[in-house]
Design a protein around this motif. Structure first.
Motif, PDB file in Angstrom:
ATOM      1  N   VAL A  30       0.461  -1.509  -0.069  1.00  0.00           N
ATOM      2  CA  VAL A  30       0.132   0.400   0.149  1.00  0.00           C
ATOM      3  C   VAL A  30       1.035   1.261  -0.419  1.00  0.00           C
ATOM      4  O   VAL A  30       0.873   1.862  -0.677  1.00  0.00           O
ATOM      5  CB  VAL A  30      -1.041  -0.214   0.819  1.00  0.00           C
ATOM      6  CG1 VAL A  30      -1.491   1.688   1.691  1.00  0.00           C
ATOM      7  CG2 VAL A  30      -2.043  -1.292   0.641  1.00  0.00           C
ATOM      8  N   THR A  31       1.635   1.059   0.787  1.00  0.00           N
ATOM      9  CA  THR A  31       2.849   2.123   0.672  1.00  0.00           C
ATOM     10  C   THR A  31       3.612   2.477  -0.309  1.00  0.00           C
ATOM     11  O   THR A  31       3.633   4.147  -0.528  1.00  0.00           O
ATOM     12  CB  THR A  31       3.857   2.299   1.689  1.00  0.00           C
ATOM     13  OG1 THR A  31       3.391   1.560   3.186  1.00  0.00           O
ATOM     14  CG2 THR A  31       4.879   3.217   2.198  1.00  0.00           C
ATOM     15  N   ALA A  32       4.100   1.753  -1.088  1.00  0.00           N
ATOM     16  CA  ALA A  32       4.550   1.861  -2.381  1.00  0.00           C
ATOM     17  C   ALA A  32       3.046   2.149  -3.502  1.00  0.00           C
ATOM     18  O   ALA A  32       3.998   3.153  -4.249  1.00  0.00           O
ATOM     19  CB  ALA A  32       5.546   0.288  -2.768  1.00  0.00           C
ATOM     20  N   GLY A  33       1.950   1.367  -3.502  1.00  0.00           N
ATOM     21  CA  GLY A  33       1.307   1.994  -4.554  1.00  0.00           C
ATOM     22  C   GLY A  33       1.679   3.306  -4.090  1.00  0.00           C
ATOM     23  O   GLY A  33       1.357   4.262  -5.146  1.00  0.00           O
ATOM     24  N   VAL A  48      -0.772  -1.012 -11.121  1.00  0.00           N
ATOM     25  CA  VAL A  48      -1.514  -2.241 -11.078  1.00  0.00           C
ATOM     26  C   VAL A  48      -0.277  -3.111 -12.343  1.00  0.00           C
ATOM     27  O   VAL A  48       0.033  -4.467 -12.032  1.00  0.00           O
ATOM     28  CB  VAL A  48      -2.849  -1.846 -12.397  1.00  0.00           C
ATOM     29  CG1 VAL A  48      -2.682  -3.075 -12.491  1.00  0.00           C
ATOM     30  CG2 VAL A  48      -3.579  -1.330 -11.518  1.00  0.00           C
ATOM     31  N   ALA A  49       0.285  -2.382 -12.529  1.00  0.00           N
ATOM     32  CA  ALA A  49       1.797  -2.962 -14.149  1.00  0.00           C
ATOM     33  C   ALA A  49       2.396  -3.703 -12.919  1.00  0.00           C
ATOM     34  O   ALA A  49       2.616  -4.766 -12.907  1.00  0.00           O
ATOM     35  CB  ALA A  49       2.006  -1.733 -14.564  1.00  0.00           C
ATOM     36  N   ALA A  70      -0.882  -2.514  -3.742  1.00  0.00           N
ATOM     37  CA  ALA A  70      -0.228  -1.629  -3.867  1.00  0.00           C
ATOM     38  C   ALA A  70      -1.898  -1.855  -4.888  1.00  0.00           C
ATOM     39  O   ALA A  70      -1.811  -0.722  -4.929  1.00  0.00           O
ATOM     40  CB  ALA A  70       0.531  -1.981  -4.620  1.00  0.00           C
ATOM     41  N   VAL A  71      -2.692  -2.231  -5.374  1.00  0.00           N
ATOM     42  CA  VAL A  71      -3.385  -2.632  -5.984  1.00  0.00           C
ATOM     43  C   VAL A  71      -4.902  -1.436  -5.045  1.00  0.00           C
ATOM     44  O   VAL A  71      -5.578  -1.588  -5.574  1.00  0.00           O
ATOM     45  CB  VAL A  71      -4.569  -4.076  -6.475  1.00  0.00           C
ATOM     46  CG1 VAL A  71      -3.256  -4.398  -7.454  1.00  0.00           C
ATOM     47  CG2 VAL A  71      -4.844  -4.726  -5.637  1.00  0.00           C
ATOM     48  N   ILE A 129     -10.212  -2.724  -2.700  1.00  0.00           N
ATOM     49  CA  ILE A 129     -10.275  -3.710  -3.720  1.00  0.00           C
ATOM     50  C   ILE A 129     -10.877  -4.933  -3.073  1.00  0.00           C
ATOM     51  O   ILE A 129     -11.049  -5.777  -3.466  1.00  0.00           O
ATOM     52  CB  ILE A 129      -8.734  -3.181  -4.334  1.00  0.00           C
ATOM     53  CG1 ILE A 129      -9.225  -1.948  -5.114  1.00  0.00           C
ATOM     54  CG2 ILE A 129      -9.234  -4.197  -5.179  1.00  0.00           C
ATOM     55  CD1 ILE A 129     -10.433  -1.981  -6.331  1.00  0.00           C
ATOM     56  N   THR A 130      -9.359  -5.074  -1.954  1.00  0.00           N
ATOM     57  CA  THR A 130      -9.786  -6.256  -1.625  1.00  0.00           C
ATOM     58  C   THR A 130      -9.765  -6.658   0.157  1.00  0.00           C
ATOM     59  O   THR A 130      -9.568  -7.982   0.422  1.00  0.00           O
ATOM     60  CB  THR A 130      -7.899  -6.810  -1.290  1.00  0.00           C
ATOM     61  OG1 THR A 130      -7.263  -6.052  -0.519  1.00  0.00           O
ATOM     62  CG2 THR A 130      -6.727  -6.072  -2.612  1.00  0.00           C
TER      63      THR A 130
END
Length: 217
Positions: free
Chosen positions: A71-74, A88-89, A121-122, A136-137
């Motif tokens: 999550v942090t990176a996204g 997403v990629a 991340a998503v 999303i999740t």
């Protein structure tokens, strides 16, 4: 969720199906842990600490950490459009990497951490004021939204607010059913299918962004 348009909702549903799909595969491969449902891992960690000691809680807690880092990176990979594409990629690449590890190092815990990172991340697809506008999740948040929307329906404040959270929850649950069935093909193949779906979603985001840029000129 109200601020997300229909196209955004469609993408959210695709990612939610994929998250449920990947979570089912991770659940089967880990023997009862999750790569996208962190409430379950948190509960499992608490039970393990009491019954078997802190070392037994390492795996569920490490999955929680990997998810949070995802999550942090996204959230850090750029502005809205760039973040969505990159998140997403990057998730597609991570799931593909986990599929490769499933072939060569099937017992390697890294492959589950990578999946949890990707699923974290998503969740950064749609952010506003430091919060994810679409869950999303995590089904719990979606079900809370559903319950509130049903209350709104019963009091006459909204006749349709219940539809989106119900569809979103259904997509996650349905994805889990499909993932459990696909796992019969083997972890690597089933995860490559998920990676392909995420790659297509990333491409759709790129085309959508480029289309907006072209129309603006």
């Amino acid at each position: 969720m109200k601020k997300v348009n229909r196209r955004g909702l469609t993408l959210s549903l695709v990612l939610s199906v994929t998250a449920g799909y990947v979570d089912a595969i991770g659940f089967i491969d880990t023997g009862g842990l999750f790569v996208s449902f962190m409430s379950g891992n948190s509960t499992q960690a608490g039970v393990e600490v009491l019954e078997h000691g802190i070392t037994a809680a390492f795996m569920p807690l490490s999955l929680v950490l990997a998810f949070v880092l995802g999550v942090t990176a996204g959230a850090l990979v750029g502005d809205d459009d760039r973040r969505r594409v990159r998140a997403v990629a990057g998730s597609a690449a991570a799931v593909a990497g986990s599929a490769a590890l499933a072939v060569f190092l099937p017992e390697e815990p890294w492959r589950f951490w990578i999946l949890a990172f990707a699923m974290g991340a998503v969740n950064t697809l749609y952010l506003a004021e430091g919060r994810a506008r679409v869950a999303i999740t995590y089904a719990t948040g979606t079900l809370v939204s559903l319950g509130l929307a049903l209350a709104a329906l019963m009091t006459g404040r909204s006749r349709s607010a219940w539809q989106r959270p119900l569809i979103l929850w259904g997509s996650l649950a349905g994805g889990a059913v499909v993932g459990a069935a696909a796992h019969r093909l083997g972890s690597a193949i089933s995860l490559l299918i998920a990676a392909g779906v995420l790659a297509i979603a990333a491409l759709a985001l790129v085309l959508r962004r480029d289309g907006r840029g072209a129309s603006a000129t």
